[in-house]
Design an enzyme around this catalytic site. Sequence first.
Site, short mmCIF file in Angstrom:
data_model
loop_
_atom_site.label_atom_id
_atom_site.label_comp_id
_atom_site.label_asym_id
_atom_site.label_seq_id
_atom_site.Cartn_x
_atom_site.Cartn_y
_atom_site.Cartn_z
N THR A 144 -8.29 28.97 23.01
CA THR A 144 -7.84 28.64 21.64
C THR A 144 -8.35 27.22 21.35
O THR A 144 -7.57 26.27 21.29
CB THR A 144 -6.30 28.70 21.53
OG1 THR A 144 -5.73 27.95 22.63
CG2 THR A 144 -5.77 30.10 21.55
N LYS B 242 6.15 24.39 23.81
CA LYS B 242 4.93 24.25 24.62
C LYS B 242 4.18 22.95 24.29
O LYS B 242 3.87 22.16 25.17
CB LYS B 242 4.02 25.47 24.38
CG LYS B 242 2.58 25.32 24.85
CD LYS B 242 2.44 25.19 26.35
CE LYS B 242 0.99 24.97 26.76
NZ LYS B 242 0.84 24.59 28.16
N CYS C 171 -6.58 20.04 28.20
CA CYS C 171 -5.32 20.31 27.47
C CYS C 171 -4.68 19.08 26.84
O CYS C 171 -4.43 19.05 25.64
CB CYS C 171 -4.32 20.96 28.41
SG CYS C 171 -4.81 22.61 28.88
N THR D 133 -2.38 28.75 24.56
CA THR D 133 -1.63 27.77 23.76
C THR D 133 -1.95 27.97 22.27
O THR D 133 -3.12 27.96 21.88
CB THR D 133 -2.06 26.34 24.16
OG1 THR D 133 -1.95 26.23 25.58
CG2 THR D 133 -1.19 25.30 23.50
N GLY E 165 -6.87 12.98 30.59
CA GLY E 165 -8.05 13.67 30.07
C GLY E 165 -7.88 15.16 30.28
O GLY E 165 -6.75 15.66 30.35
N ASP F 110 -12.77 40.50 30.91
CA ASP F 110 -13.47 39.34 30.35
C ASP F 110 -14.76 39.81 29.70
O ASP F 110 -15.34 40.82 30.11
CB ASP F 110 -13.77 38.29 31.44
CG ASP F 110 -13.87 36.89 30.85
OD1 ASP F 110 -12.99 36.06 31.11
OD2 ASP F 110 -14.83 36.64 30.09
N LYS G 175 2.87 6.06 36.44
CA LYS G 175 2.06 5.15 37.26
C LYS G 175 0.86 4.75 36.44
O LYS G 175 0.34 5.55 35.66
CB LYS G 175 1.57 5.86 38.52
CG LYS G 175 2.68 6.27 39.45
CD LYS G 175 2.13 6.93 40.71
CE LYS G 175 3.25 7.29 41.66
NZ LYS G 175 4.09 8.39 41.16
N PRO G 176 0.36 3.52 36.64
CA PRO G 176 -0.85 3.15 35.91
C PRO G 176 -2.04 3.96 36.44
O PRO G 176 -2.02 4.43 37.57
CB PRO G 176 -1.06 1.67 36.25
CG PRO G 176 0.16 1.24 36.98
CD PRO G 176 0.84 2.45 37.51
N GLY G 177 -3.05 4.11 35.63
CA GLY G 177 -4.25 4.84 36.05
C GLY G 177 -5.28 4.77 34.95
O GLY G 177 -5.26 3.84 34.14
N1 LIG Z 1 -6.80 25.35 31.74
C1 LIG Z 1 -5.59 24.80 31.63
O1 LIG Z 1 -5.23 23.82 32.29
C2 LIG Z 1 -4.59 25.37 30.70
C3 LIG Z 1 -3.25 25.00 30.83
C4 LIG Z 1 -2.31 25.52 29.95
C5 LIG Z 1 -2.76 26.34 28.92
N2 LIG Z 1 -4.07 26.66 28.80
C6 LIG Z 1 -4.46 27.54 27.70
O2 LIG Z 1 -4.91 28.76 28.23
C7 LIG Z 1 -5.92 29.32 27.39
C8 LIG Z 1 -7.12 29.69 28.24
O3 LIG Z 1 -7.52 28.53 28.96
P1 LIG Z 1 -8.54 28.58 30.18
O4 LIG Z 1 -8.65 27.17 30.64
O5 LIG Z 1 -8.17 29.65 31.15
O6 LIG Z 1 -9.89 29.00 29.39
P2 LIG Z 1 -11.29 29.44 29.99
O7 LIG Z 1 -12.28 29.11 28.95
O8 LIG Z 1 -11.44 28.91 31.38
O9 LIG Z 1 -11.17 31.03 30.11
C9 LIG Z 1 -11.03 31.89 29.02
C10 LIG Z 1 -11.75 33.20 29.31
O10 LIG Z 1 -11.52 34.10 28.22
C11 LIG Z 1 -12.70 34.88 28.07
N3 LIG Z 1 -12.71 35.50 26.74
C12 LIG Z 1 -12.91 34.95 25.54
N4 LIG Z 1 -12.82 35.88 24.55
C13 LIG Z 1 -12.56 37.04 25.17
C14 LIG Z 1 -12.36 38.36 24.71
N5 LIG Z 1 -12.42 38.66 23.40
N6 LIG Z 1 -12.10 39.32 25.61
C15 LIG Z 1 -12.04 39.05 26.91
N7 LIG Z 1 -12.23 37.80 27.42
C16 LIG Z 1 -12.49 36.81 26.56
C17 LIG Z 1 -13.83 33.88 28.28
O11 LIG Z 1 -15.04 34.55 28.60
C18 LIG Z 1 -13.27 33.04 29.44
O12 LIG Z 1 -13.69 33.53 30.69
C19 LIG Z 1 -6.18 28.28 26.30
O13 LIG Z 1 -5.39 28.58 25.17
C20 LIG Z 1 -5.65 27.00 26.92
O14 LIG Z 1 -5.22 26.09 25.96
C21 LIG Z 1 -5.00 26.23 29.68
#
Ligand SMILES: NC(=O)c1ccc[n+]([C@@H]2O[C@H](COP(=O)([O-])OP(=O)(O)OC[C@H]3O[C@@H](n4cnc5c(N)ncnc54)[C@H](O)[C@@H]3O)[C@@H](O)[C@H]2O)c1
EC number: 1.1.1.22
Length: 435
Positions: free
Chosen positions: A85, A212, A269, A123, A266, A31, A260-262
Amino acid sequence: MKKVSVIGLGKLGSCMAAVYASKGFEVVGVDLNQAYVDAINAIKPPVTEPQLGDYLLKGADNLQATTDTQKAVLESDATFIIVPTPTDETGGFTTKYVEKVCEEIGRALSKKESYHLVTLTSTVLPGSCDEKIIPVLEQHSGKVCGKDFGFCYSPEFIAIGSVIKNLLNPDFFLIGESDASAGDKLSEFYSAVCDNEAPVERMSIPSAELAKISLNAFVTTKITFANMIAEVAEHIPGADAMRILETLGKDKRIGSLYIKPGLGFGGPCFPRDNVAFSYMAQSRGCDAPIPDVVHAYNEKMVDRIADLVSKNAKKGDFIGFLGIAYKTDTPVVEESHALKIAKKLIALGYKVAVHEPAGHEHVRNELPEDILHESMEDLLESSNVYFLGTPDKKFLALEHYLRGKQNKMVIDPWGILKDVPLGDSVTYVVFGKGL
Ligand SMILES: NC(=O)c1ccc[n+]([C@@H]2O[C@H](COP(=O)([O-])OP(=O)(O)OC[C@H]3O[C@@H](n4cnc5c(N)ncnc54)[C@H](O)[C@@H]3O)[C@@H](O)[C@H]2O)c1
């Protein structure tokens, strides 16, 4: 595949790294955020997520973290990319962070003689891998995808609050593959990391990209359909949406989950995936109206619910929000309807207090500190109207707390207390009932 690197140690990547290490793979996490790297190396969760601490401990001997992507790629046989993304100005998803990572991976691949599998988990929209991401890898490595290295697009279908559980017990794995050998290697890896025998669905990369975002578009449509039935039922004396939807869910073609209603959906994603679906369809010259309608209806729910609260609560009332995150078991408040409703009620002049059982670290940037209550008891004492912002089971404790209390009101969008005796002096407001 014995050694894997995971690039991005956020909400999803830190859990993937911990789970893979706990299953015996040697994992290097990467990271840019030094604090996340330090946390992983200290066997501490960099983000709040149930079971993450336990799985970091289980995998501690096999897990290390660094800020050096090239080193991590050179020391592993396969790399998972799970960086953000975010939505861009068009409504689509930017791949600029993924491309940045792929430049580094490409440079490392140019120095590597052995085979490497690159898997993108983030994603992205259909066409992104073939049109943007694979070309960056090929350009910086000087190698050919599908021949010199393998590439898969393999998003996870996890939900915040149950990421580890979902990673270990998925309904299925989705693999979009550059070639059969890449898909074979990733399938084998997945069967070693999951606890169940989830089927592996393999297809072309563009099919996997469309699959997806289609899945999220369908789930949000289902949620919104239930909320629409609740609104319609409120206009029909004697109708009860909870009972109607419980019954509809028994039809196998419909199914009982997410109907279910709610408060509406949010989080980081669902809302953005709908907007992106719509942008993607338009940019490909096709009319796909359902995600637009779902998005607009979901946005409208904030006003609808704030109106419903203000019809029931008087101006001097103190409204205690039990739960403010976008769902249970997470402190994340991104696109949280509960938070939007709380802000709306504050703007309307109501006194508001908040207790989020998963912690207040995210809501601190959104609401004044003095309205956040670490203790649920304190919030119950200070407020007289309770609004259930999430369907957290901890709030069932209201049954005991309200015993013998006078002039209290419970607004329960989820119906979690609908069968609980709250006493005659408590006003109970549930959604979807025509009175
Ligand atoms: N969180 C979810 O519920 C969820 C579910 C399905 C898909 N996704 C997809 O997963 C992806 C990541 O989501 P997330 O929630 O884990 O994001 P996040 O922001 O929690 O984590 C992403 C991490 O990537 C690191 N990062 C960014 N650029 C970097 C680089 N060049 N080198 C190394 N690290 C780098 C950031 O510092 C951060 O810690 C997104 O595309 C999101 O759409 C997320």
